[in-house]
Structure formats: C-alpha cells, structure tokens
Design an enzyme around this catalytic site. Structure first.
Site, PDB file in Angstrom:
ATOM      1  N   SER A   1       0.436   3.852   6.334  1.00  0.00           N
ATOM      2  CA  SER A   1       1.045   4.947   5.562  1.00  0.00           C
ATOM      3  C   SER A   1      -0.028   5.498   4.638  1.00  0.00           C
ATOM      4  CB  SER A   1       2.270   4.454   4.795  1.00  0.00           C
ATOM      5  OG  SER A   1       1.935   3.680   3.684  1.00  0.00           O
TER       6      SER A   1
ATOM      7  N   HIS B   1       5.889  -0.252   7.303  1.00  0.00           N
ATOM      8  CA  HIS B   1       5.273  -1.559   7.579  1.00  0.00           C
ATOM      9  C   HIS B   1       6.215  -2.525   8.287  1.00  0.00           C
ATOM     10  CE1 HIS B   1       2.091  -0.925   4.181  1.00  0.00           C
ATOM     11  NE2 HIS B   1       1.948  -0.111   5.200  1.00  0.00           N
TER      12      HIS B   1
ATOM     13  N   GLN C   1       8.757   0.425   0.837  1.00  0.00           N
ATOM     14  CA  GLN C   1       7.741  -0.168   1.723  1.00  0.00           C
ATOM     15  C   GLN C   1       7.383  -1.605   1.332  1.00  0.00           C
ATOM     16  OE1 GLN C   1       4.196   2.198   3.287  1.00  0.00           O
ATOM     17  NE2 GLN C   1       3.163   0.873   1.814  1.00  0.00           N
ATOM     18  N   GLU C   2       7.301  -1.866   0.022  1.00  0.00           N
ATOM     19  CA  GLU C   2       6.877  -3.199  -0.428  1.00  0.00           C
ATOM     20  C   GLU C   2       7.633  -3.606  -1.689  1.00  0.00           C
ATOM     21  OE1 GLU C   2       2.598  -2.870  -1.075  1.00  0.00           O
ATOM     22  OE2 GLU C   2       2.514  -1.491   0.610  1.00  0.00           O
TER      23      GLU C   2
ATOM     24  N   GLU D   1       2.243  -6.671   6.211  1.00  0.00           N
ATOM     25  CA  GLU D   1       1.485  -7.218   5.080  1.00  0.00           C
ATOM     26  C   GLU D   1       1.936  -8.622   4.688  1.00  0.00           C
ATOM     27  OE1 GLU D   1       1.475  -4.180   2.040  1.00  0.00           O
ATOM     28  OE2 GLU D   1      -0.068  -3.068   3.130  1.00  0.00           O
TER      29      GLU D   1
ATOM     30  N   ASP E   1       6.172  -0.776  -4.070  1.00  0.00           N
ATOM     31  CA  ASP E   1       5.442   0.383  -3.558  1.00  0.00           C
ATOM     32  C   ASP E   1       6.430   1.134  -2.671  1.00  0.00           C
ATOM     33  OD1 ASP E   1       3.824   2.309  -2.530  1.00  0.00           O
ATOM     34  OD2 ASP E   1       2.442   0.957  -1.477  1.00  0.00           O
TER      35      ASP E   1
ATOM     36  N   GLU F   1       4.756   1.914  -7.569  1.00  0.00           N
ATOM     37  CA  GLU F   1       3.657   2.634  -6.899  1.00  0.00           C
ATOM     38  C   GLU F   1       4.233   3.735  -6.008  1.00  0.00           C
ATOM     39  OE1 GLU F   1       1.069  -0.058  -4.819  1.00  0.00           O
ATOM     40  OE2 GLU F   1       0.394   1.475  -3.422  1.00  0.00           O
TER      41      GLU F   1
ATOM     42  N   ASP G   1      -1.154   5.951  -5.475  1.00  0.00           N
ATOM     43  CA  ASP G   1      -1.974   5.502  -4.336  1.00  0.00           C
ATOM     44  C   ASP G   1      -2.276   6.733  -3.466  1.00  0.00           C
ATOM     45  OD1 ASP G   1      -3.028   4.419  -2.009  1.00  0.00           O
ATOM     46  OD2 ASP G   1      -1.229   3.309  -1.450  1.00  0.00           O
TER      47      ASP G   1
ATOM     48  N   LYS H   1      -8.675   1.748  -2.978  1.00  0.00           N
ATOM     49  CA  LYS H   1      -8.859   1.280  -1.596  1.00  0.00           C
ATOM     50  C   LYS H   1     -10.187   1.840  -1.116  1.00  0.00           C
ATOM     51  CE  LYS H   1      -3.942   1.262  -0.268  1.00  0.00           C
ATOM     52  NZ  LYS H   1      -2.843   2.117   0.273  1.00  0.00           N
TER      53      LYS H   1
ATOM     54  N   HIS I   1      -5.657  -4.032  -0.580  1.00  0.00           N
ATOM     55  CA  HIS I   1      -5.852  -4.174   0.870  1.00  0.00           C
ATOM     56  C   HIS I   1      -5.229  -2.967   1.579  1.00  0.00           C
ATOM     57  CE1 HIS I   1      -1.575  -5.995   1.552  1.00  0.00           C
ATOM     58  NE2 HIS I   1      -1.570  -5.079   0.599  1.00  0.00           N
ATOM     59  N   ARG I   2      -5.278  -2.965   2.908  1.00  0.00           N
ATOM     60  CA  ARG I   2      -4.548  -1.993   3.722  1.00  0.00           C
ATOM     61  C   ARG I   2      -3.588  -2.758   4.624  1.00  0.00           C
ATOM     62  NH1 ARG I   2      -6.306   3.374   3.080  1.00  0.00           N
ATOM     63  NH2 ARG I   2      -4.104   3.622   3.630  1.00  0.00           N
ATOM     64  N   SER I   3      -2.666  -2.039   5.235  1.00  0.00           N
ATOM     65  CA  SER I   3      -1.737  -2.724   6.154  1.00  0.00           C
ATOM     66  C   SER I   3      -2.478  -3.233   7.392  1.00  0.00           C
ATOM     67  CB  SER I   3      -0.601  -1.798   6.544  1.00  0.00           C
ATOM     68  OG  SER I   3      -1.099  -0.555   6.958  1.00  0.00           O
TER      69      SER I   3
ATOM     70  N   LYS J   1      -3.716  -6.147  -5.100  1.00  0.00           N
ATOM     71  CA  LYS J   1      -2.654  -6.269  -4.095  1.00  0.00           C
ATOM     72  C   LYS J   1      -3.342  -6.739  -2.827  1.00  0.00           C
ATOM     73  CE  LYS J   1       0.142  -2.943  -2.958  1.00  0.00           C
ATOM     74  NZ  LYS J   1       0.513  -1.567  -2.528  1.00  0.00           N
TER      75      LYS J   1
HETATM   76  P1  PGA Z   1      -1.258   1.292   4.005  1.00  0.00           P
HETATM   77  O1  PGA Z   1      -0.224   0.659   2.987  1.00  0.00           O
HETATM   78  O2  PGA Z   1      -2.444   0.435   4.054  1.00  0.00           O
HETATM   79  O3  PGA Z   1      -0.460   1.331   5.262  1.00  0.00           O
HETATM   80  O4  PGA Z   1      -1.563   2.657   3.441  1.00  0.00           O
HETATM   81  C1  PGA Z   1      -0.586   0.101   1.776  1.00  0.00           C
HETATM   82  C2  PGA Z   1      -0.071   0.897   0.626  1.00  0.00           C
HETATM   83  O5  PGA Z   1       0.588   1.943   0.806  1.00  0.00           O
HETATM   84  O6  PGA Z   1      -0.341   0.524  -0.506  1.00  0.00           O
HETATM   85 ZN    ZN Z   2       0.685   2.229  -1.555  1.00  0.00          ZN
END
Ligand code: PGA
Ligand code: ZN
Length: 421
Positions: free
Chosen positions: A41, A155, A163-164, A205, A240, A283, A310, A335, A363-365, A386
């Site tokens: 994402s 995810h 998402q998280e 994740e 997030d 987030e 983000d 990131k 990190h990333r997914s 994270k």
């Molecule tokens: P992504 O997700 O690595 O898929 O972008 C992580 C986030 O949104 O923080």
């Molecule tokens: Zn994010």
C-alpha cells in the site's frame, strides 16, 4: 580499502515478489550484501521501483534495476573508497529525477545500503556506529517499537478496514523487556482467537488476520490478551489506517467495512478509539488527497495522540516541509525505499528532529531478512520503529538485530563504567 566489484542480483521478498540485492566486494576480500524491501500500500509519490513489465513474473522482474547497478552505477564506484555520502551524491547526479525513475530507487537503495556496510567494515565500525557518525548523533538509543498484532486492509484478506493494529510497550524499561512482553501477548492473543474459533493465520507483516465482527473487537481481544499475559499497563495501541486505500477521490468518502463515511465520521471513529482504548498513535488516518482532513485530524487529536504521516510524506523533505507549514502531523514514517538513498533518509530524519516532529523508522510489507532499518533507527536515534509482528522471520530479524545492538551497547557501557572505577 577500495571497492573491487559490485553486482546486482534478483532475489525474492517475503511476498514472493522479485526484489533487488547488491553484493559488494572490497579489495581486502571483505564482502557485504544488501537487500531492499517493497510496499503493497504505497503513497502516490514514492520513488520509482523499476520493474521489467512483460509477462515474466507478472511483470514484476527487476532485471532493469540489476542492469543499472551492474552497468551504470558499478563502473562509477569501482576503484573508489566506500563512502555513502559520495556514492549517494553520485547516483543522484546520474539520476537527477525527483523520483529516481532513471536508475530505479530499488537499484540506488541496494547500492546505498551496501556502500554503508562496506564503509563500516573498512572503518572497523558496526553499521549503527557508522550511521551515528554520519548523522552526528550525540548519543545513540534503542527505538520504541510498535509490534503489529492485527493485519487488515491491503495486507490481509479479512476485509478489516484498519491495515495495522500495533501495541507499543510504553512501560518497559528496555527493548528486550518490551519485546518479551510483546511475544507473550502475541501468544495469548493467538490462544484467545483460537478459543473463539477464529483463524490465527498471519498477514503480510506478521500480525493475525482473522475476520472480526466489528472494528472494536480486535481492541477488546488485545486488551484481554495483554491482561492474561500479565502486562496490563505496559502497552499502548497504535494504528495504521493506510486511508489512501479506503478513499474515493471522486466522492471524497472513505470505505469503512460496508459503509461509506465522511472525513468527520472517520475522525469520530478515531476519537471513539482514543477514548475507549487510549490510542497513542494514528498513522495515515486520512488519504494524502484529503489535506483538509489531515488538518482537522491534527487540530482535533494532535494534542493528545501522535498523528503520523506515511503515504502523505513518502520520506520526502519537500512533502515533510509542507506538512510542517500546514500543521498536518506530528510524526513522520521514514522508509528508505520511498526515497532511494540512505543520505536522503537521514536528511528526512534531520528535518523531523529540527522541526520537533517524531521520525518513525519503518519496514515495508514486502521485506527481506536485511536488518538495515534496525541500525538506522539506533544510529540516528530516531526514537521509534515499526518492524512488524511477533512472527515471520523477516520481521523477527530486525528485532533480533535490535536485541544484539542493545546487548552491545550495554556491554560497552559496563566496560566504560569499570574503566572509570
Ligand atoms: P506498505 O505498508 O509497506 O505495504 O506500504 C506499510 C505501511 O503502510 O506502513
Ligand atoms: Zn503506513
């Protein structure tokens, strides 16, 4: 010590999607490697990940990025002393685009990470020590971690809108204690899910991804798991929302489960979660295309909660500067692959520190077992990280690296202390 050879390689990330590895040989026989992550994402303005297109590997192959490492970047760096400031500047000169669309940010970041490791090795430093020297950090510190417990959004396939959902051990006296507590909560959480007939399978994740009957249910279950693990009072919640994924640009509405809600409805949901569950961090609570939404979210909740950008900032100093000017957020996700070099990531962290915003290394997914972000978080004393849930090797690798760094720092503090006794 000089760089003798650089090669790019196509490898796979934790989602089974191709990504870039860089292998760098020094003339004394030292070999270092680096692997880059990739997002699912993404923000609209992230630096470009060069992909091959075509039919091989769903068009996701990275042989063009590998070609750029082998035939464009390597000839410029071979024979030179490894120096990341010089290497990054050189790559930025070769590719002056704002989004690294010529070389590909996946190519440049792999080289940038590898040069850092080579430079650290050439100078007898640990990677976090080199980053600390580059950043001119007064004293390094372990980051405050956000452990991902629930995966939803892009995810996972559970149709959960957030998402998280993360827990952060605000009450732990050090990293190891916080990590141990998070592991205990994770196992209690899985036990609880199992007892309710829910799936304990994890998402991209490493957090669990069952279906929930409401958006508050996972918070209630996590609160219960924290209590049964004996860690009441240790954790706060972070989310997030990755609201880019929920936003419809035409109507200006957000998808929330089966409903369509306005920005102010969404802020109402966050306010409810804040009041009920002491939400500590939010987030991407709004889409990057809903700047007015960000302004009202920050105005309404920014005093009491950490409002984090983000996709809004994509580790880009111009976007962060606009966020500061327009009072959009109090924290920024960092990131490195959103921008493509270590130097630019450090510039973004520095801008945050100067402006009083909290940088959060992330990190990333789509991850690999590369642990660069752990050293980055410590070396730049970023304060927060994270790195995923309490399962999946590519997430745990970062936490294990942080454990190792904490032990190193504790041992050297003890050594310093005994020398002064
Ligand atoms: P992504 O997700 O690595 O898929 O972008 C992580 C986030 O949104 O923080
Ligand atoms: Zn994010």
């Amino acid at each position: 010590m000089k760089i003798a050879r650089i090669t790019g390689k196509e490898i796979f990330d934790s989602r089974g999607i191709p990504t870039v590895m860089c292998e760098m040989f020094l003339d004394d026989g030292t070999v270092v490697t680096a692997e880059v992550p990739s997002g699912t994402s993404k923000g609209d303005h992230e630096a470009v990940e060069l992909r091959d297109g075509g039919s091989r590997l769903f068009g996701m192959g990275v042989s063009k990025a590998i070609h750029n490492i082998d035939h464009i970047i390597a000839p410029e760096l071979v024979g030179k002393t490894p120096d990341v400031v010089i290497a990054d500047a050189l790559m930025r000169r070769i590719d002056p685009t704002s989004d690294k669309s010529i070389l590909g940010a996946n190519a440049t970041l792999a080289v940038s990470y590898a040069v850092c490791r080579a430079q650290a090795a050439a100078n007898g430093l640990h990677l976090f020590e080199l980053i600390s020297a580059l950043y001119d950090t007064e004293s390094v510190s372990l980051p405050f971690p956000y452990f991902n417990m629930v995966n939803g959004g892009a995810h996972a396939d559970n149709s959960f809108p957030i998402q998280e959902i993360m827990i952060a051990p605000i009450g732990a006296q050090n990293f190891r204690v916080g990590l141990e507590a998070a592991m205990e909560v994770f196992h209690e959480f899985q036990k609880l899910l199992r007892s309710k007939g829910k799936s304990t399978a994890v998402g991209q994740e490493g957090g669990c991804a069952p279906t929930f009957s409401s958006y508050t249910e996972p918070f209630d279950l996590l609160t219960q798991a924290i209590a049964s693990a004996g860690h009441e009072g240790t954790f706060v919640f972070g989310i997030d929302v990755a609201a880019n994924q929920l936003y419809d640009k035409e109507s200006g509405l957000y998808r929330w489960g089966k409903e369509k809600v306005t920005t102010s409805d969404l802020i109402g949901i966050y306010t409810e979660l804040f009041n009920k569950y002491s939400l500590y961090s939010i987030e991407d609570g709004c889409s990057e295309h809903d700047v007015a939404g960000w302004q009202s979210l920050y105005a309404q909740l920014g005093e009491s909660t950490q409002i984090v950008g983000d996709d809004l900032f994509v580790t880009n100093i111009e976007a962060i500067a606009r966020g500061i000017e327009n009072e959009l957020a109090g924290a920024v996700i960092i990131k490195p692959n959103q921008v493509g070099t270590v130097t630019e990531s450090l510039e973004a962290i520095e801008l945050c520190h100067q402006a009083g915003l909290n940088p959060i290394i992330s990190h990333r997914s789509g991850e690999t077992t590369d642990t660069f972000i752990a050293d980055l978080a410590v070396g730049a004393s970023a304060g927060q990280i994270k790195a995923g849930g309490c399962s999946r090797g590519e997430r745990i690798a970062k936490y294990n690296r942080l454990l190792w760094i904490e032990d190193m720092l504790t041992m050297s503090a003890l050594d310093d202390h005994s020398e002064t006794d």
